[in-house]
Design a protein around this motif. Structure first.
Motif, PDB file in Angstrom:
ATOM      1  N   ILE A 174       0.849  -1.203   0.000  1.00 36.05           N
ATOM      2  CA  ILE A 174       0.000   0.000   0.000  1.00 36.05           C
ATOM      3  C   ILE A 174       0.883   1.252   0.000  1.00 36.05           C
ATOM      4  O   ILE A 174       0.669   2.177  -0.794  1.00 36.05           O
ATOM      5  CB  ILE A 174      -0.958  -0.024   1.213  1.00 36.05           C
ATOM      6  CG1 ILE A 174      -2.002  -1.128   1.027  1.00 36.05           C
ATOM      7  CG2 ILE A 174      -1.633   1.344   1.404  1.00 36.05           C
ATOM      8  CD1 ILE A 174      -2.894  -1.361   2.226  1.00 36.05           C
ATOM      9  N   ASP A 175       1.887   1.266   0.861  1.00 40.16           N
ATOM     10  CA  ASP A 175       2.820   2.409   0.902  1.00 40.16           C
ATOM     11  C   ASP A 175       3.473   2.622  -0.461  1.00 40.16           C
ATOM     12  O   ASP A 175       3.583   3.739  -0.959  1.00 40.16           O
ATOM     13  CB  ASP A 175       3.937   2.151   1.938  1.00 40.16           C
ATOM     14  CG  ASP A 175       3.426   2.288   3.366  1.00 40.16           C
ATOM     15  OD1 ASP A 175       2.365   2.903   3.560  1.00 40.16           O
ATOM     16  OD2 ASP A 175       4.092   1.767   4.291  1.00 40.16           O
ATOM     17  N   TRP A 176       3.905   1.515  -1.037  1.00 41.43           N
ATOM     18  CA  TRP A 176       4.641   1.579  -2.303  1.00 41.43           C
ATOM     19  C   TRP A 176       3.730   2.123  -3.418  1.00 41.43           C
ATOM     20  O   TRP A 176       4.123   3.009  -4.175  1.00 41.43           O
ATOM     21  CB  TRP A 176       5.149   0.175  -2.663  1.00 41.43           C
ATOM     22  CG  TRP A 176       6.303   0.208  -3.610  1.00 41.43           C
ATOM     23  CD1 TRP A 176       7.619   0.104  -3.286  1.00 41.43           C
ATOM     24  CD2 TRP A 176       6.247   0.378  -5.031  1.00 41.43           C
ATOM     25  NE1 TRP A 176       8.386   0.200  -4.421  1.00 41.43           N
ATOM     26  CE2 TRP A 176       7.572   0.367  -5.501  1.00 41.43           C
ATOM     27  CE3 TRP A 176       5.210   0.538  -5.946  1.00 41.43           C
ATOM     28  CZ2 TRP A 176       7.894   0.513  -6.844  1.00 41.43           C
ATOM     29  CZ3 TRP A 176       5.525   0.698  -7.295  1.00 41.43           C
ATOM     30  CH2 TRP A 176       6.854   0.680  -7.727  1.00 41.43           C
ATOM     31  N   THR A 177       2.513   1.597  -3.488  1.00 42.56           N
ATOM     32  CA  THR A 177       1.569   2.033  -4.526  1.00 42.56           C
ATOM     33  C   THR A 177       1.283   3.523  -4.388  1.00 42.56           C
ATOM     34  O   THR A 177       1.253   4.262  -5.376  1.00 42.56           O
ATOM     35  CB  THR A 177       0.243   1.244  -4.420  1.00 42.56           C
ATOM     36  OG1 THR A 177       0.525  -0.148  -4.515  1.00 42.56           O
ATOM     37  CG2 THR A 177      -0.724   1.637  -5.522  1.00 42.56           C
ATOM     38  N   ALA A 178       1.074   3.951  -3.149  1.00 40.32           N
ATOM     39  CA  ALA A 178       0.766   5.362  -2.924  1.00 40.32           C
ATOM     40  C   ALA A 178       1.945   6.243  -3.345  1.00 40.32           C
ATOM     41  O   ALA A 178       1.757   7.267  -4.010  1.00 40.32           O
ATOM     42  CB  ALA A 178       0.428   5.588  -1.447  1.00 40.32           C
ATOM     43  N   ALA A 179       3.140   5.819  -2.997  1.00 37.03           N
ATOM     44  CA  ALA A 179       4.312   6.615  -3.344  1.00 37.03           C
ATOM     45  C   ALA A 179       4.506   6.668  -4.858  1.00 37.03           C
ATOM     46  O   ALA A 179       4.871   7.694  -5.417  1.00 37.03           O
ATOM     47  CB  ALA A 179       5.560   6.031  -2.679  1.00 37.03           C
ATOM     48  N   TYR A 180       4.213   5.560  -5.529  1.00 35.95           N
ATOM     49  CA  TYR A 180       4.451   5.494  -6.966  1.00 35.95           C
ATOM     50  C   TYR A 180       3.389   6.256  -7.752  1.00 35.95           C
ATOM     51  O   TYR A 180       3.703   6.970  -8.699  1.00 35.95           O
ATOM     52  CB  TYR A 180       4.488   4.031  -7.422  1.00 35.95           C
ATOM     53  CG  TYR A 180       4.934   3.879  -8.857  1.00 35.95           C
ATOM     54  CD1 TYR A 180       6.295   3.843  -9.168  1.00 35.95           C
ATOM     55  CD2 TYR A 180       4.017   3.780  -9.894  1.00 35.95           C
ATOM     56  CE1 TYR A 180       6.718   3.720 -10.478  1.00 35.95           C
ATOM     57  CE2 TYR A 180       4.437   3.662 -11.220  1.00 35.95           C
ATOM     58  CZ  TYR A 180       5.788   3.630 -11.502  1.00 35.95           C
ATOM     59  OH  TYR A 180       6.210   3.522 -12.807  1.00 35.95           O
ATOM     60  N   THR A 181       2.116   6.095  -7.351  1.00 35.97           N
ATOM     61  CA  THR A 181       1.027   6.692  -8.134  1.00 35.97           C
ATOM     62  C   THR A 181       0.699   8.108  -7.679  1.00 35.97           C
ATOM     63  O   THR A 181      -0.109   8.787  -8.299  1.00 35.97           O
ATOM     64  CB  THR A 181      -0.260   5.858  -8.008  1.00 35.97           C
ATOM     65  OG1 THR A 181      -0.651   5.834  -6.624  1.00 35.97           O
ATOM     66  CG2 THR A 181      -0.060   4.439  -8.497  1.00 35.97           C
ATOM     67  N   LEU A 182       1.292   8.542  -6.585  1.00 41.86           N
ATOM     68  CA  LEU A 182       1.009   9.842  -5.983  1.00 41.86           C
ATOM     69  C   LEU A 182      -0.415   9.930  -5.432  1.00 41.86           C
ATOM     70  O   LEU A 182      -0.954  11.010  -5.206  1.00 41.86           O
ATOM     71  CB  LEU A 182       1.248  10.994  -6.977  1.00 41.86           C
ATOM     72  CG  LEU A 182       2.635  11.656  -6.925  1.00 41.86           C
ATOM     73  CD1 LEU A 182       3.722  10.696  -7.353  1.00 41.86           C
ATOM     74  CD2 LEU A 182       2.671  12.892  -7.798  1.00 41.86           C
ATOM     75  N   ALA A 183      -1.037   8.776  -5.219  1.00 36.46           N
ATOM     76  CA  ALA A 183      -2.370   8.760  -4.608  1.00 36.46           C
ATOM     77  C   ALA A 183      -2.196   8.764  -3.088  1.00 36.46           C
ATOM     78  O   ALA A 183      -1.202   8.255  -2.577  1.00 36.46           O
ATOM     79  CB  ALA A 183      -3.120   7.506  -5.039  1.00 36.46           C
ATOM     80  N   PRO A 184      -3.143   9.362  -2.342  1.00 31.78           N
ATOM     81  CA  PRO A 184      -3.048   9.287  -0.875  1.00 31.78           C
ATOM     82  C   PRO A 184      -3.112   7.829  -0.417  1.00 31.78           C
ATOM     83  O   PRO A 184      -3.854   7.030  -0.988  1.00 31.78           O
ATOM     84  CB  PRO A 184      -4.293  10.043  -0.397  1.00 31.78           C
ATOM     85  CG  PRO A 184      -4.803  10.780  -1.573  1.00 31.78           C
ATOM     86  CD  PRO A 184      -4.331  10.072  -2.798  1.00 31.78           C
TER      87      PRO A 184
END
Ligand SMILES: [Zn+2]
Ligand SMILES: [Zn+2]
Length: 763
Positions: A79-89
């Motif tokens: 979840i952390d990784w996805t948020a950091a990559y996609t710039l989504a909260p």
């Protein structure tokens, strides 16, 4: 009092601090209910609290969902990784993992019967039998009691009324998906080789393998074999404990492979002595991703036939009760094999041991709404974080995947003859400039002749056109008026049924008028160009005695139509890209593509790649069981590299040419892209905001900012849209730069900004 940070499924990147009440045992990863604003909300404990909010301002965690296992470390990192990559909260990524959280997290209660110890032992023999069985076995379901004692509902009801039996409710124990008798087919030589290679990935940590196999080469059987091995991997302790699990397969393994599937003694000894029943193969789970869940029926049947049990199918149209049952089975590890579309990747598997992404090249793996992510790429990330192997299967690998193979990041296992056309399909190009259809028709004389021949032999025909409805545009012959959607910059598509006009973007629909709305002339409206319904009309007139079916993607009876094709009731099927995906039509001998050039228009960077993949997949539908398959592509540009590559069956040549073009231009996968889409109801405001954003762009070497420009679909649902494209070299810190830049330039009210990293759509 102890404090923890709780991440909530809301558009916040950080969690909020909550106090842990005395006596509540809370650890990182736990699902909890907390007060948030005016109402309670379910979230996940993300870590120790780090903020300096005074304790008196923090509220208590109100409930701990201790019937659920905590979210795993790997999942939280994902979840952390996805948020950091996609710039989504982060909260929005969390939300994807717990759809309808209130519903899915409630404990599943089970009604059980148990013997009331204070009751006298009944004398009546049937009642006595029930009593004795319950005393021996403890609480049990009504079904179990009936089956084991032969008691009727009436007897049980009477015993309940007499207070001999108590009815209690308790949290249901998960029932582990169990794979029993099954029928593993004999793999051919090529499959055996691929299979042996794939098995070497098992238990070896993270790896990515491209399974590159021509259409019809049996990729599914090979990865089924891999799944079986994975599920058996921990059960390989059978070798030690002497419990055979899949004995019928073992003898066919080469000695080399056998040694790979046996796990080290330490792992095995942990299970030695357990019975098979108590050893549900160590709750290892496999995820199989398919591009479209609507098309999984055939897959599911095949799986069930192969494994003797159904896979858990995750999709959006299940009932709330099913959703809860499946989500919990995934979270507690009792669901062993899960199949789903891209959203299934974000479920909180307890212990994933492998992932398969089937048809990895499919553009539908890209999620456009909400958090925008490429599910294939994210699946690789998840495999990395879980430290497990992943297989990408396809007959037409994406350029991104091929690049990773070239770089040695992905392994490649080939299946079938790579340079052959799909199983002997003869592919012909029909030059529409020479071989012209009759006026008002869309099928060339050559295609019609071929259809006639095939139908006379009792085989089937598939016609493909990637356009729904009857006609993509209606205009007035008298004044030139064109029907445009009132809310979007798009033409209204004509449908024959009703008859009506509909916008494909916002689904606005109107009745087809008799007269032109501009000049009021009656009977002047004409349909321009063909959609599938128009081809259907032409084909029915040509072959009046044939059973013709048309699938446009809107139909609810798609499955019925596909079944009619599979079991031979239909002679001709006409449809959109729904037909290109993985169907097996045994009697199909001819595939006709009405407009092979359609996908090449529009000029997006993947247009050629997609067209090649789509047409190649389509051609592969023909001749799977009948002797000679044919594919005919109607085109006005037969010299186009895509058409020439298809004709020559030169897939790798095409890929090489396409890759070298991308490399020269610095397009992905040789460079990085991000799209910024701004929209709002006030056109000027949106445009100004877009310009301002570009003016404020950081001046950094390598960063290229293209635009703003009105989006090709410049108005959608009454929102005006502007696009900015960011292009950078591969080694550029894209996310960091974007995050800092966007934080400096807040959007004015009424303007929304959407960030799309690695965009696939440029509309
Ligand atoms: Zn008119
Ligand atoms: Zn519209």
């Amino acid at each position: 009092m102890k404090r923890m940070e709780v991440l909530l499924p809301r558009p916040f990147d950080r969690g909020f601090d909550y106090l842990v009440p005395q006596g509540m045992d809370i650890a990182v990863g736990d699902y909890v209910r907390v007060p948030f604003g005016s109402k309670p909300m379910i979230g996940v404990v993300w870590g120790e609290a780090t903020s300096d909010v005074p304790a008196q301002k923090c509220k208590n965690i109100s409930e701990h969902f201790d019937h659920l296992p905590p979210m795993s470390d790997a999942m939280r990192r994902f979840i952390d990784w996805t948020a950091a990559y996609t710039l989504a909260p982060r909260g929005m990524v969390l939300k994807m993992t717990m759809p309808q959280a209130e519903g899915v997290m409630q404990p599943q209660l089970q009604t059980l019967l148990c013997w009331n110890a204070d009751a006298p032992v009944p004398s009546q023999p049937k009642r006595a039998a029930v009593a004795q069985w319950l005393v021996e076995h403890g609480a049990a379901t009504r079904e179990d009691v009936k089956r084991e004692t032969g008691a009727s509902d009436a007897i049980i009801r009477a015993m309940v009324l007499a207070n001999m039996i108590e009815v209690i409710s308790q949290v249901a124990a998960p029932s582990v998906q169990h794979f029993g008798d099954h029928h593993a087919p004999k793999l051919n030589e090529s499959q055996q080789l691929a299979s042996a290679n794939l098995r070497e990935t098992i238990g070896q940590g993270f790896s990515v393998t491209l399974m590159d196999g021509v259409t019809g080469s049996g990729k599914t059987e090979v990865y089924f074999d891999w799944i079986e091995q994975q599920l058996n991997n921990l059960a390989a302790s059978n070798v030690v404990s002497g419990i055979p699990s899949f004995p019928q397969r073992r003898e066919s393994l080469s000695p080399l492979v056998q040694s790979v599937t046996e796990i080290p003694a330490s792992g095995a000894s942990a299970f030695a002595g357990m019975t098979q029943q108590k050893m549900p193969q160590a709750d290892s789970q496999i995820l199989v991703m398919l591009p479209e869940i609507a098309l999984t029926n055939q897959w599911v049947q095949r799986f069930e036939k192969r494994f003797g049990a159904a896979a858990v199918v995750w999709h959006s149209t299940i009932t709330p009760a099913q959703r809860r049952q499946q989500w919990q089975a995934i979270a507690n590890g009792s669901a062993r094999v899960v199949v789903g579309a891209r959203s299934s990747l974000y479920l909180p598997y307890k212990k994933l041991v492998g992932i398969v992404v089937d048809e990895e090249h499919e553009p539908s793996y890209k999620q456009e709404d909400g958090v925008s992510y490429q599910a294939r790429d994210m699946a690789v990330v998840r495999a990395k974080l879980e430290n497990i192997p992943i297989i990408l299967a396809t007959a037409t690998p994406s350029i991104e995947t091929m690049r990773n193979v070239q770089l040695g990041k992905y392994q490649r296992v080939t299946l079938g003859e790579r340079f052959a056309r799909p199983e002997g399909v003869a592919l012909e190009l029909i030059d529409l400039r020479i071989d012209k259809p009759e006026k008002g028709e869309w099928l060339s004389p050559t295609l019609k002749r071929a259809m006639k021949e095939v139908l006379e032999q009792g085989a089937q025909v598939l016609l493909f056109l990637n356009r729904k409805g009857y006609a993509p545009l209606v205009l007035c012959r008298h004044c030139g008026y064109r029907f445009e959607c009132p809310n979007c910059s798009a033409w209204m598509v004509q449908y024959k049924q009703s008859p009506r006009l509909q916008c494909h973007h916002c689904h606005t629909s109107m009745k087809m008028p008799d007269a032109c709305p501009a000049c009021q002339e009656p009977d002047q409206l004409v349909a321009c160009g063909p959609g599938v319904e128009r081809i259907d009309e032409e084909v029915r007139a040509l072959f009046p005695t044939c059973n013709v079916r048309c699938v446009s993607g809107d139909d609810t009876d798609v499955q019925d139509t596909l079944n009619a094709m599979i079991d031979g009731r239909a002679d001709i099927i006409i449809g959109t890209q729904l037909l290109a995906k993985g169907h097996h039509f045994p009697k199909l001998a001819l595939v006709g593509v009405v407009d092979a050039d359609l996908g090449l228009a529009g000029g997006d960077l993947r247009a050629c790649e997609r067209t090649y993949q789509l047409l190649h997949q389509l051609a592969g539908r023909a001749g799977r069981e009948v002797a000679a398959g044919r594919a005919m592509l109607q085109t006005v540009q037969p010299d186009h590299p895509v058409m020439q590559a298809l004709k020559a069956a030169d897939r790798d040549g095409f890929l090489a040419a396409e890759m070298s073009q991308r490399e020269q231009a610095g397009w992905p996968p040789y460079g990085r892209l991000a799209a910024l889409l701004l929209d709002g109801a006030n056109e000027q405001r949106v445009q100004q905001a877009a310009r301002h954003l570009v003016q404020q762009a950081p001046r950094i070497n390598g960063l290229r900012v293209l635009g703003p420009a009105p989006a090709p679909l410049s108005r959608l649902k009454n929102q005006y849209r502007f696009r900015i494209l960011i292009k950078t070299p591969l080694d550029f810190a894209l996310q960091k730069t974007l995050r800092e830049w966007l934080a400096r330039v807040p959007m004015p009210s009424g303007v929304r900004l959407k960030v799309d990293i690695d965009p696939y759509q440029f509309l």
